[in-house]
Scaffold this motif. Structure first.
Motif, PDB file in Angstrom:
ATOM      1  N   TYR A 143     -21.828 -13.729  26.163  1.00  0.00           N
ATOM      2  CA  TYR A 143     -21.126 -14.096  24.936  1.00  0.00           C
ATOM      3  C   TYR A 143     -21.931 -16.296  24.610  1.00  0.00           C
ATOM      4  O   TYR A 143     -22.027 -16.669  25.493  1.00  0.00           O
ATOM      5  CB  TYR A 143     -19.803 -14.212  25.175  1.00  0.00           C
ATOM      6  CG  TYR A 143     -18.746 -12.973  24.835  1.00  0.00           C
ATOM      7  CD1 TYR A 143     -18.661 -12.186  24.102  1.00  0.00           C
ATOM      8  CD2 TYR A 143     -18.897 -12.341  26.310  1.00  0.00           C
ATOM      9  CE1 TYR A 143     -18.388 -10.727  24.069  1.00  0.00           C
ATOM     10  CE2 TYR A 143     -18.099 -11.109  26.092  1.00  0.00           C
ATOM     11  CZ  TYR A 143     -18.150 -10.496  25.050  1.00  0.00           C
ATOM     12  OH  TYR A 143     -17.366  -9.066  25.608  1.00  0.00           O
ATOM     13  N   VAL A 144     -22.270 -15.877  22.862  1.00  0.00           N
ATOM     14  CA  VAL A 144     -22.614 -17.344  23.130  1.00  0.00           C
ATOM     15  C   VAL A 144     -21.448 -17.736  22.737  1.00  0.00           C
ATOM     16  O   VAL A 144     -20.469 -18.019  21.747  1.00  0.00           O
ATOM     17  CB  VAL A 144     -23.718 -17.305  21.938  1.00  0.00           C
ATOM     18  CG1 VAL A 144     -24.159 -18.665  21.670  1.00  0.00           C
ATOM     19  CG2 VAL A 144     -24.848 -16.461  22.679  1.00  0.00           C
ATOM     20  N   VAL A 145     -21.006 -18.998  23.274  1.00  0.00           N
ATOM     21  CA  VAL A 145     -19.649 -19.565  23.011  1.00  0.00           C
ATOM     22  C   VAL A 145     -19.879 -21.786  23.271  1.00  0.00           C
ATOM     23  O   VAL A 145     -20.052 -21.590  23.424  1.00  0.00           O
ATOM     24  CB  VAL A 145     -18.914 -19.629  24.480  1.00  0.00           C
ATOM     25  CG1 VAL A 145     -17.130 -20.440  24.126  1.00  0.00           C
ATOM     26  CG2 VAL A 145     -18.457 -17.904  24.428  1.00  0.00           C
ATOM     27  N   GLN A 146     -19.518 -22.133  21.729  1.00  0.00           N
ATOM     28  CA  GLN A 146     -19.633 -23.081  21.316  1.00  0.00           C
ATOM     29  C   GLN A 146     -19.321 -24.282  22.906  1.00  0.00           C
ATOM     30  O   GLN A 146     -18.022 -24.054  23.357  1.00  0.00           O
ATOM     31  CB  GLN A 146     -18.878 -23.643  20.396  1.00  0.00           C
ATOM     32  CG  GLN A 146     -18.589 -25.560  20.157  1.00  0.00           C
ATOM     33  CD  GLN A 146     -18.287 -25.371  18.675  1.00  0.00           C
ATOM     34  OE1 GLN A 146     -17.844 -24.159  18.233  1.00  0.00           O
ATOM     35  NE2 GLN A 146     -18.443 -26.378  18.486  1.00  0.00           N
ATOM     36  N   ALA A 147     -19.653 -25.371  23.007  1.00  0.00           N
ATOM     37  CA  ALA A 147     -19.923 -26.085  24.135  1.00  0.00           C
ATOM     38  C   ALA A 147     -18.878 -27.156  24.075  1.00  0.00           C
ATOM     39  O   ALA A 147     -18.481 -27.088  22.912  1.00  0.00           O
ATOM     40  CB  ALA A 147     -20.881 -26.759  25.115  1.00  0.00           C
ATOM     41  N   CYS A 148     -18.160 -27.892  24.638  1.00  0.00           N
ATOM     42  CA  CYS A 148     -16.905 -28.658  24.252  1.00  0.00           C
ATOM     43  C   CYS A 148     -17.751 -30.006  23.360  1.00  0.00           C
ATOM     44  O   CYS A 148     -18.965 -30.274  24.737  1.00  0.00           O
ATOM     45  CB  CYS A 148     -16.310 -29.395  25.124  1.00  0.00           C
ATOM     46  SG  CYS A 148     -15.187 -30.566  25.563  1.00  0.00           S
ATOM     47  N   SER A 149     -17.493 -30.222  22.691  1.00  0.00           N
ATOM     48  CA  SER A 149     -18.084 -31.730  22.282  1.00  0.00           C
ATOM     49  C   SER A 149     -17.861 -33.116  22.949  1.00  0.00           C
ATOM     50  O   SER A 149     -18.738 -33.466  22.416  1.00  0.00           O
ATOM     51  CB  SER A 149     -18.023 -31.622  20.236  1.00  0.00           C
ATOM     52  OG  SER A 149     -16.054 -31.820  19.890  1.00  0.00           O
ATOM     53  N   LEU A 150     -16.830 -33.091  22.823  1.00  0.00           N
ATOM     54  CA  LEU A 150     -16.498 -34.388  24.219  1.00  0.00           C
ATOM     55  C   LEU A 150     -17.742 -34.275  25.028  1.00  0.00           C
ATOM     56  O   LEU A 150     -18.495 -35.493  25.823  1.00  0.00           O
ATOM     57  CB  LEU A 150     -15.351 -34.358  24.339  1.00  0.00           C
ATOM     58  CG  LEU A 150     -14.449 -34.435  23.129  1.00  0.00           C
ATOM     59  CD1 LEU A 150     -12.874 -35.052  23.834  1.00  0.00           C
ATOM     60  CD2 LEU A 150     -14.741 -35.264  22.121  1.00  0.00           C
ATOM     61  N   CYS A 151     -17.755 -32.900  26.334  1.00  0.00           N
ATOM     62  CA  CYS A 151     -18.087 -32.983  27.047  1.00  0.00           C
ATOM     63  C   CYS A 151     -19.675 -33.339  26.775  1.00  0.00           C
ATOM     64  O   CYS A 151     -21.208 -33.690  27.587  1.00  0.00           O
ATOM     65  CB  CYS A 151     -18.758 -31.690  27.799  1.00  0.00           C
ATOM     66  SG  CYS A 151     -17.050 -31.235  28.701  1.00  0.00           S
ATOM     67  N   ALA A 152     -20.336 -32.592  25.278  1.00  0.00           N
ATOM     68  CA  ALA A 152     -22.141 -32.646  24.592  1.00  0.00           C
ATOM     69  C   ALA A 152     -22.357 -34.083  25.351  1.00  0.00           C
ATOM     70  O   ALA A 152     -23.626 -34.642  25.038  1.00  0.00           O
ATOM     71  CB  ALA A 152     -22.043 -31.800  24.397  1.00  0.00           C
ATOM     72  N   ALA A 153     -21.684 -34.297  24.478  1.00  0.00           N
ATOM     73  CA  ALA A 153     -21.490 -36.222  24.036  1.00  0.00           C
ATOM     74  C   ALA A 153     -21.628 -37.007  25.359  1.00  0.00           C
ATOM     75  O   ALA A 153     -22.310 -38.140  24.914  1.00  0.00           O
ATOM     76  CB  ALA A 153     -20.608 -36.770  22.875  1.00  0.00           C
ATOM     77  N   GLN A 154     -20.701 -36.610  26.212  1.00  0.00           N
ATOM     78  CA  GLN A 154     -20.805 -37.624  27.365  1.00  0.00           C
ATOM     79  C   GLN A 154     -22.686 -37.172  28.032  1.00  0.00           C
ATOM     80  O   GLN A 154     -22.820 -38.213  29.097  1.00  0.00           O
ATOM     81  CB  GLN A 154     -20.032 -36.586  28.724  1.00  0.00           C
ATOM     82  CG  GLN A 154     -18.651 -36.915  27.864  1.00  0.00           C
ATOM     83  CD  GLN A 154     -17.433 -37.045  28.742  1.00  0.00           C
ATOM     84  OE1 GLN A 154     -17.758 -36.262  29.667  1.00  0.00           O
ATOM     85  NE2 GLN A 154     -16.147 -37.841  28.939  1.00  0.00           N
TER      86      GLN A 154
END
Length: 345
Positions: free
Chosen positions: A113-124
């Motif tokens: 499944y395509v699931v949105q990543a945690c935006s805070l993890c991505a920002a890091q």
């Protein structure tokens, strides 16, 4: 394949990119292009020939062996490292050798499944735009930031804050402990069986807890909240099944322990699960030898050993990294009522 510009894709791009755990290939390529201020089409041209790019929130991108090597060059990584970090680059998901193109974006992901990543993890990791994961389940629990993301495409509620739902965080921690004890393969089997049992019987939530989930469902929708509401029960039941399975696969489960396990667990979950638990219990009897060292973390065992382990563990399918819980269970009840489709808006 004709038409490839073999001079492209041989050197790394100027700016590298940190990996996100579980990220989809399409998301990674899109982020790599943005990181280097280049259109995705320009990056794809360095990989060979193929169709126009698709927004990675909708599906996964699959590549040929040639394109995988070129992508590794652009990223400044080895092919082995790319395979380890991006599951869809594994040999299992490579395009056929005689494919006319070097990449494709099918209407639906082949697995997972395509699931949105945690935006805070991505920002890091230096990413301000939305990143996407390809996972075996349609949800993801970020233990670092206490967020639940899923395969919803809601812009109003891109994640569910778990600050007031500590039982969900604790449930993920319990599942992680089961994985550590059993290894990813056997732990996945046990979790799949727990999922199947709940699909058959539902969850016996207390009245006040059920009221809390109903209030959240009014805000977010029942389809989105149901897996969240059942997650704590899934983890608890997985732990109980794992207790038996750890001892069983280690070859130390006695007949007495096996017999005593069923009434003890029945009392914990009530009458509704009694029959299905008895079915699972009957399929998981004591073994004479240690299988746990075989299934702990090793997906590349020989066919003979693989078949022997499958028979010993209840004829479970041999799970790949993206095998869903529905496909990994040895029980006949495989879908939670109202569980999510691959994509809902």
């Amino acid at each position: 394949m004709t038409g490839r510009d073999t001079l492209l894709g041989q050197r790394r791009m100027h700016l590298g990119l940190r990996f996100l755990h579980g990220e989809s290939t399409g998301s990674y390529v899109t982020r790599l292009a943005a990181r280097n201020l280049r259109p995705v089409e320009a990056v794809l041209a360095s990989l060979g020939n193929g169709p126009m790019p698709v927004d990675p929130q909708y599906t996964e991108m699959y590549v040929s062996r040639y394109a995988r090597e070129r992508l590794a060059n652009l990223a400044g990584r080895t092919v082995a490292e790319m395979q380890k970090r991006l599951v869809s680059l594994s040999d299992e998901f490579l395009m056929p050798a005689d494919a006319a193109e070097d990449w494709e974006w099918p209407w639906d992901a082949r697995a997972g499944y395509v699931v949105q990543a945690c935006s805070l993890c991505a920002a890091q990791r230096g990413t301000r735009s939305t990143a996407w994961l390809i996972l075996a389940d349609p949800w993801h629990v970020c233990l670092r930031h206490h967020r639940w993301t899923d395969n919803s495409r809601s812009t109003q509620h891109p994640y569910i804050d778990l600050g007031a739902l500590s039982e969900v965080v604790q449930a993920q921690q319990r599942l992680n402990r089961v994985t550590k004890r059993l290894g990813p393969l056997a732990a996945r089997w046990v979790q799949a069986d727990a999922y199947s049992l709940l699909a058959h019987c539902g969850t016996p939530d207390r009245a006040e807890k059920a009221k809390q989930w109903r209030a959240l469902a009014v805000e977010l929708g029942e389809q989105r909240v149901r897996p969240l509401a059942q997650f704590g029960w899934l983890a608890r039941l997985t732990e109980d099944l794992a207790w038996l399975e750890v001892r069983r696969l280690s070859g130390v489960l006695t007949t007495t322990e096996h017999k005593q396990w069923l009434p003890r667990v029945r009392r914990r979950y009530g009458h509704g699960l009694a029959g299905p638990l008895a079915t699972w219990h009957g399929q998981h009897r004591p073994l004479a030898r240690d299988y746990l060292t075989t299934v702990r973390g090793d997906h590349s065992v020989s066919t003979d050993v693989e078949n022997e382990v499958r028979k010993a563990t209840g004829h479970h399918p041999v799970a790949s990294a993206l095998t869903s819980l529905e496909d990994a269970t040895c029980l006949p009840w495989v879908r939670l009522p109202g569980s999510m489709d691959r994509l809902f808006l």
